[in-house]
Design an enzyme around this catalytic site. Structure first.
Site, PDB file in Angstrom:
ATOM      1  N   HIS A  64      54.947  30.949  31.509  1.00 33.49           N
ATOM      2  CA  HIS A  64      54.373  32.448  31.440  1.00 33.49           C
ATOM      3  C   HIS A  64      54.401  33.272  31.489  1.00 33.49           C
ATOM      4  CE1 HIS A  64      49.996  33.886  32.682  1.00 33.49           C
ATOM      5  NE2 HIS A  64      50.537  33.907  31.422  1.00 33.49           N
ATOM      6  N   ASP A 100      63.741  37.614  11.460  1.00 36.54           N
ATOM      7  CA  ASP A 100      63.772  37.477   9.664  1.00 36.54           C
ATOM      8  C   ASP A 100      65.610  37.685   9.495  1.00 36.54           C
ATOM      9  OD1 ASP A 100      64.677  40.434  10.096  1.00 36.54           O
ATOM     10  OD2 ASP A 100      62.531  40.581   8.651  1.00 36.54           O
ATOM     11  N   ASP A 136      50.061  33.831  25.600  1.00 35.45           N
ATOM     12  CA  ASP A 136      48.951  34.017  26.781  1.00 35.45           C
ATOM     13  C   ASP A 136      47.563  34.957  26.814  1.00 35.45           C
ATOM     14  OD1 ASP A 136      48.442  35.012  29.646  1.00 35.45           O
ATOM     15  OD2 ASP A 136      50.674  35.875  29.378  1.00 35.45           O
ATOM     16  N   TYR A 149      62.152  46.990  18.774  1.00 29.79           N
ATOM     17  CA  TYR A 149      63.894  46.668  19.170  1.00 29.79           C
ATOM     18  C   TYR A 149      64.169  46.415  21.271  1.00 29.79           C
ATOM     19  CZ  TYR A 149      65.428  47.260  14.463  1.00 29.79           C
ATOM     20  OH  TYR A 149      65.348  47.106  13.194  1.00 29.79           O
ATOM     21  N   TYR A 151      59.706  42.541   7.288  1.00 33.23           N
ATOM     22  CA  TYR A 151      58.712  42.742   8.507  1.00 33.23           C
ATOM     23  C   TYR A 151      58.745  41.574   8.973  1.00 33.23           C
ATOM     24  CZ  TYR A 151      59.066  47.303   7.877  1.00 33.23           C
ATOM     25  OH  TYR A 151      59.780  48.902   7.734  1.00 33.23           O
TER      26      TYR A 151
END
Length: 142
Positions: free
Chosen positions: A22, A30, A64, A113, A131
């Site tokens: 969890h 990509d 979550d 990143y 994207y």
């Protein structure tokens, strides 16, 4: 083969999803994303799009519900309010498949990143749309 498990979920990816706890995060990246050099282990899924992998992962992994941002994408450089085709597709999939649909939130490119570098794993897809990256935070089964 297993029943009711999407066949694009490779043994390595299924193991990773099961090993995550969890709050752990997984990146679906990509083809342009620096997956192998970002830090966490990189699972290759070159024959699949990011959308296909997202759909398959959400078929077995809960998002979550304890955080406001269980799904994060990279904002377009110079136009953070833009919604590229891949991200619009991701939102449709999350709305249709996720056990607890969430609205995707955006992160600035370098913040994305940095967040990816601390993820449990990265799944590098063959996605060619720009994207086409998303970070998912694993939830709990209720």
């Amino acid at each position: 083969m297993l029943r009711n498990i999407d066949p694009i979920l490779s043994p390595d990816l299924l193991y990773t999803l099961r090993a995550m706890g969890h709050g752990d995060e997984i990146v679906i990246a990509d083809a342009n994303f620096p997956g192998s050099s970002s830090g966490p282990g990189c699972i290759r899924a070159d024959g699949s799009s990011a959308s296909e992998i997202l759909r398959a992962i959400l078929s077995v992994m809960p998002l979550d519900t304890f955080v406001p941002d269980p799904a994060l994408t990279m904002q377009v450089v110079g136009d953070p309010d833009a919604i590229p085709e891949a991200i619009a597709d991701f939102q449709t999939i999350i709305s249709e498949i996720a056990d607890h649909p969430a609205t995707i939130q955006g992160l600035e490119r370098f913040a994305f990143y940095d967040r990816a570098a601390t993820a449990f794993a990265i799944v590098q897809t063959g996605e060619r749309r720009l994207y086409g990256n998303i970070i998912l935070k694993k939830g709990v089964l209720g």
